[in-house]
Write a protein that holds these residues in place. Structure first.
Motif, PDB file in Angstrom:
ATOM      1  N   LEU A 246       0.849  -1.187   0.000  1.00 45.69           N
ATOM      2  CA  LEU A 246       0.000   0.000   0.000  1.00 45.69           C
ATOM      3  C   LEU A 246       0.883   1.235   0.000  1.00 45.69           C
ATOM      4  CD1 LEU A 246      -2.816  -0.983   2.530  1.00 45.69           C
ATOM      5  CD2 LEU A 246      -2.818  -1.127   0.028  1.00 45.69           C
ATOM      6  N   ASN A 247       0.332   2.311  -0.523  1.00 45.82           N
ATOM      7  CA  ASN A 247       1.053   3.573  -0.610  1.00 45.82           C
ATOM      8  C   ASN A 247       1.024   4.285   0.745  1.00 45.82           C
ATOM      9  OD1 ASN A 247       2.407   5.625  -1.793  1.00 45.82           O
ATOM     10  ND2 ASN A 247       0.638   6.446  -2.912  1.00 45.82           N
ATOM     11  N   HIS A 248       2.163   4.769   1.189  1.00 42.29           N
ATOM     12  CA  HIS A 248       2.323   5.570   2.399  1.00 42.29           C
ATOM     13  C   HIS A 248       1.677   4.949   3.646  1.00 42.29           C
ATOM     14  CE1 HIS A 248      -1.790   7.135   2.653  1.00 42.29           C
ATOM     15  NE2 HIS A 248      -1.733   7.410   1.368  1.00 42.29           N
ATOM     16  N   ARG A 249       1.545   3.638   3.695  1.00 43.52           N
ATOM     17  CA  ARG A 249       1.053   3.000   4.912  1.00 43.52           C
ATOM     18  C   ARG A 249       2.204   2.217   5.542  1.00 43.52           C
ATOM     19  NH1 ARG A 249      -3.722   4.958   6.489  1.00 43.52           N
ATOM     20  NH2 ARG A 249      -3.574   3.310   8.019  1.00 43.52           N
ATOM     21  N   ARG A 250       2.219   2.186   6.868  1.00 45.91           N
ATOM     22  CA  ARG A 250       3.250   1.452   7.577  1.00 45.91           C
ATOM     23  C   ARG A 250       3.131  -0.043   7.242  1.00 45.91           C
ATOM     24  NH1 ARG A 250       3.084  -1.029  12.625  1.00 45.91           N
ATOM     25  NH2 ARG A 250       1.003  -0.226  13.093  1.00 45.91           N
ATOM     26  N   MET A 251       4.261  -0.668   6.900  1.00 44.84           N
ATOM     27  CA  MET A 251       4.243  -2.105   6.662  1.00 44.84           C
ATOM     28  C   MET A 251       4.030  -2.822   7.983  1.00 44.84           C
ATOM     29  SD  MET A 251       7.111  -2.890   3.870  1.00 44.84           S
ATOM     30  CE  MET A 251       7.279  -1.906   2.404  1.00 44.84           C
ATOM     31  N   ARG A 252       3.396  -3.937   7.905  1.00 46.56           N
ATOM     32  CA  ARG A 252       3.049  -4.666   9.119  1.00 46.56           C
ATOM     33  C   ARG A 252       3.600  -6.074   9.098  1.00 46.56           C
ATOM     34  NH1 ARG A 252      -1.343  -2.245  12.023  1.00 46.56           N
ATOM     35  NH2 ARG A 252      -1.538  -0.147  11.227  1.00 46.56           N
ATOM     36  N   ILE A 253       3.418  -6.758  10.192  1.00 44.02           N
ATOM     37  CA  ILE A 253       3.883  -8.141  10.273  1.00 44.02           C
ATOM     38  C   ILE A 253       2.724  -9.041   9.874  1.00 44.02           C
ATOM     39  CG2 ILE A 253       4.640  -9.936  11.863  1.00 44.02           C
ATOM     40  CD1 ILE A 253       6.094  -7.597  13.381  1.00 44.02           C
ATOM     41  N   TYR A 254       3.008  -9.974   8.991  1.00 45.86           N
ATOM     42  CA  TYR A 254       1.951 -10.842   8.478  1.00 45.86           C
ATOM     43  C   TYR A 254       1.592 -11.925   9.495  1.00 45.86           C
ATOM     44  CZ  TYR A 254      -0.704 -13.779   5.305  1.00 45.86           C
ATOM     45  OH  TYR A 254      -1.698 -14.510   4.723  1.00 45.86           O
ATOM     46  N   ASN A 255       0.286 -12.155   9.642  1.00 43.57           N
ATOM     47  CA  ASN A 255      -0.237 -13.201  10.544  1.00 43.57           C
ATOM     48  C   ASN A 255       0.130 -12.935  12.003  1.00 43.57           C
ATOM     49  OD1 ASN A 255      -1.784 -15.540  10.900  1.00 43.57           O
ATOM     50  ND2 ASN A 255       0.017 -16.866  10.896  1.00 43.57           N
ATOM     51  N   ILE A 256       0.126 -11.654  12.367  1.00 44.89           N
ATOM     52  CA  ILE A 256       0.621 -11.274  13.702  1.00 44.89           C
ATOM     53  C   ILE A 256      -0.265 -11.789  14.835  1.00 44.89           C
ATOM     54  CG2 ILE A 256      -0.561  -9.033  13.792  1.00 44.89           C
ATOM     55  CD1 ILE A 256       2.236  -8.007  14.937  1.00 44.89           C
ATOM     56  N   ASP A 257      -1.548 -12.048  14.560  1.00 43.88           N
ATOM     57  CA  ASP A 257      -2.443 -12.534  15.613  1.00 43.88           C
ATOM     58  C   ASP A 257      -1.955 -13.848  16.231  1.00 43.88           C
ATOM     59  OD1 ASP A 257      -4.075 -10.394  15.396  1.00 43.88           O
ATOM     60  OD2 ASP A 257      -5.767 -11.425  14.467  1.00 43.88           O
ATOM     61  N   ILE A 258      -1.159 -14.573  15.463  1.00 45.66           N
ATOM     62  CA  ILE A 258      -0.691 -15.876  15.944  1.00 45.66           C
ATOM     63  C   ILE A 258       0.237 -15.711  17.157  1.00 45.66           C
ATOM     64  CG2 ILE A 258       1.449 -16.284  14.609  1.00 45.66           C
ATOM     65  CD1 ILE A 258      -1.521 -18.669  14.642  1.00 45.66           C
ATOM     66  N   LEU A 259       0.850 -14.522  17.277  1.00 43.92           N
ATOM     67  CA  LEU A 259       1.754 -14.268  18.402  1.00 43.92           C
ATOM     68  C   LEU A 259       1.036 -14.352  19.740  1.00 43.92           C
ATOM     69  CD1 LEU A 259       3.978 -11.214  17.372  1.00 43.92           C
ATOM     70  CD2 LEU A 259       4.657 -13.587  17.593  1.00 43.92           C
ATOM     71  N   THR A 260      -0.213 -13.949  19.742  1.00 46.63           N
ATOM     72  CA  THR A 260      -0.938 -13.891  21.011  1.00 46.63           C
ATOM     73  C   THR A 260      -1.934 -15.042  21.143  1.00 46.63           C
ATOM     74  OG1 THR A 260      -2.334 -12.278  19.882  1.00 46.63           O
ATOM     75  CG2 THR A 260      -0.719 -11.416  21.440  1.00 46.63           C
ATOM     76  N   ASN A 261      -1.832 -16.007  20.251  1.00 41.45           N
ATOM     77  CA  ASN A 261      -2.716 -17.173  20.334  1.00 41.45           C
ATOM     78  C   ASN A 261      -2.156 -18.151  21.370  1.00 41.45           C
ATOM     79  OD1 ASN A 261      -3.943 -19.702  19.897  1.00 41.45           O
ATOM     80  ND2 ASN A 261      -4.445 -19.152  17.792  1.00 41.45           N
ATOM     81  N   PRO A 262      -2.888 -18.348  22.477  1.00 40.94           N
ATOM     82  CA  PRO A 262      -2.338 -19.152  23.578  1.00 40.94           C
ATOM     83  C   PRO A 262      -2.149 -20.628  23.228  1.00 40.94           C
ATOM     84  CG  PRO A 262      -4.638 -18.598  24.001  1.00 40.94           C
ATOM     85  CD  PRO A 262      -4.230 -17.849  22.764  1.00 40.94           C
ATOM     86  N   THR A 263      -2.801 -21.103  22.164  1.00 36.33           N
ATOM     87  CA  THR A 263      -2.673 -22.530  21.835  1.00 36.33           C
ATOM     88  C   THR A 263      -1.436 -22.806  20.979  1.00 36.33           C
ATOM     89  OG1 THR A 263      -4.005 -22.346  19.829  1.00 36.33           O
ATOM     90  CG2 THR A 263      -5.191 -22.792  21.871  1.00 36.33           C
ATOM     91  N   VAL A 264      -0.757 -21.760  20.568  1.00 37.77           N
ATOM     92  CA  VAL A 264       0.409 -21.943  19.695  1.00 37.77           C
ATOM     93  C   VAL A 264       1.698 -21.887  20.515  1.00 37.77           C
ATOM     94  CG1 VAL A 264       1.725 -20.934  17.786  1.00 37.77           C
ATOM     95  CG2 VAL A 264      -0.761 -21.050  17.669  1.00 37.77           C
ATOM     96  N   ASN A 265       2.393 -23.002  20.604  1.00 34.27           N
ATOM     97  CA  ASN A 265       3.627 -23.057  21.396  1.00 34.27           C
ATOM     98  C   ASN A 265       4.880 -23.014  20.545  1.00 34.27           C
ATOM     99  OD1 ASN A 265       2.151 -23.397  23.817  1.00 34.27           O
ATOM    100  ND2 ASN A 265       1.812 -25.531  23.213  1.00 34.27           N
ATOM    101  N   ARG A 266       4.712 -23.387  19.291  1.00 35.21           N
ATOM    102  CA  ARG A 266       5.854 -23.403  18.394  1.00 35.21           C
ATOM    103  C   ARG A 266       5.562 -22.438  17.254  1.00 35.21           C
ATOM    104  NH1 ARG A 266       6.751 -27.685  13.987  1.00 35.21           N
ATOM    105  NH2 ARG A 266       8.858 -27.241  13.256  1.00 35.21           N
ATOM    106  N   LEU A 267       6.524 -21.594  16.990  1.00 33.39           N
ATOM    107  CA  LEU A 267       6.243 -20.524  16.052  1.00 33.39           C
ATOM    108  C   LEU A 267       7.488 -20.194  15.238  1.00 33.39           C
ATOM    109  CD1 LEU A 267       3.910 -17.772  17.081  1.00 33.39           C
ATOM    110  CD2 LEU A 267       5.902 -17.109  15.783  1.00 33.39           C
TER     111      LEU A 267
END
Ligand SMILES: [Zn+2]
Length: 361
Positions: A246-267
């Protein structure tokens, strides 16, 4: 129309959207293999099915077990499989999609549907470095108008991406004709421009979408809302259209919600969207970093504590250097990450590895 009616409509639409997920996709969430279509042995835990009495029909979106005498769509299957009630099954499915599906009809502006956050007003609080909050409502509408077509599907298949993965990450494809006109008509020029979807030189009289026609469209989803897009052109040799932001928008981290998913132990920490998706498809949930402009924040690093973190950046010089730096950085936050050694096959990145036919990481 009163708010109650709208709330009911929102719930109904999200139910419809979830219930029409492919059974193959639901199977991958449940860790079982379901056929794309046709007869199979009943996968329901209470049914020891000697002869195939289970059928998947209607483009893989409906099922029936002639012995259990049960049938339905995706939510119904989760209810039957987990032996749970409708709301629990729906919430579970929604969490697996990582995406609060809002249904197919856009709600009238100025109204709210249940579970939908009102569009943040650009107050002092949510301005991020001269940037207005992501226009999730507009992004949602773009994705709605951009379903994946044959050419996009073929591109993704050539990268080894499966249908359940496509569904899970809500991958779309830019329409062949410009959607910019339609969006400007619906949302107004200023709003479309500030969403980053237009080229730098666009004016109210002449404007162009920065994401080119026919490119595969990857939504970035945070807290169930679309916050960003990247697109990938279908033609490898067309370098300027390969990856677009996107134009002039801050780039983000893809699939970032997985960081705070408590069921995910391996990442895994991957380079880019396709590698993150490839890693997830091979059973290792992953985030995707894009260039140096989307570094992990302090909070991101803290949320990795206690997890088994693998660094799956590209197996080239730049990737190795970055991996070394990242490991050091992570260790300062009490996160110990391992750097996966380059595969002996010579695969240069995670998607290469997937395309070699590997099914796990
Ligand atoms: Zn059955």
């Amino acid at each position: 129309m009163d708010i109650r009616t709208l709330e009911r409509m929102g719930v109904k639409e999200s139910t419809q959207a979830l219930n029409s997920l492919r059974l193959e996709t639901v199977g991958s969430f449940l860790g079982i293999q379901l056929p794309v279509k046709g007869m199979a042995r009943c996968p329901l835990p209470n049914h020891d099915d000697g002869t195939p009495s289970f059928e998947i029909r209607q483009e893989g979106r409906r099922w029936v077990c002639y012995a259990c005498n049960l049938s339905g769509g995706a939510i119904d299957f989760v209810m039957a499989y987990h032996n749970t009630d409708f709301m629990t099954a729906k919430a579970w499915l929604m969490s697996k999609c990582g995406y609060a599906i809002r249904g197919n009809k856009r709600h009238p502006s100025g109204t709210r549907i249940l579970g939908a956050k009102p569009r943040p007003q650009p107050t002092e609080k949510n301005v991020e470095i001269h940037e207005s909050a992501p226009d999730s409502e507009l992004y949602q509408e773009l994705l709605r108008q951009s379903p994946l077509r044959k050419s996009g599907l073929e591109y993704l298949q050539s990268r080894g991406i499966s249908n359940p993965t496509i569904d899970r990450f809500a991958i779309g494809q830019m329409p062949s004709t410009s959607v910019a006109h339609q969006l400007v008509r619906e949302f107004g020029f200023a709003r479309v421009k500030s969403s980053g979807l237009l080229t730098k030189n666009s004016t109210p009289n002449w404007y162009l979408s920065i994401l080119p026609p026919d490119a595969v469209l990857f939504p970035y989803i945070e807290g169930g809302e679309i916050t960003y897009f990247q697109s990938r052109g279908l033609v490898d040799t067309d370098k300027s259209n390969r990856w677009r932001n996107l134009n002039h928008r801050r780039m983000r981290i893809y699939n970032i919600d997985i960081l705070t998913n408590p069921t995910v132990n391996r990442l895994a920490i991957c380079e880019g969207v396709l590698d993150a998706i490839s890693s997830a498809q091979m059973g290792c949930e992953a985030i995707g970093l894009i260039g140096a402009s989307a570094p992990l924040s302090r909070q991101n690093m803290i949320s990795l504590r206690g997890k088994h973190v693998e660094i799956l950046l590209d197996w080239d010089n730049a990737g190795e250097n970055r991996a070394t730096a990242l490991r050091k950085e992570l260790s300062q936050f009490g996160v110990s990450a391992t750097r996966r050694l380059a595969p002996r096959s010579g695969a240069k990145d995670v998607n290469d590895y997937l395309r070699e036919g590997h099914t796990s990481l």
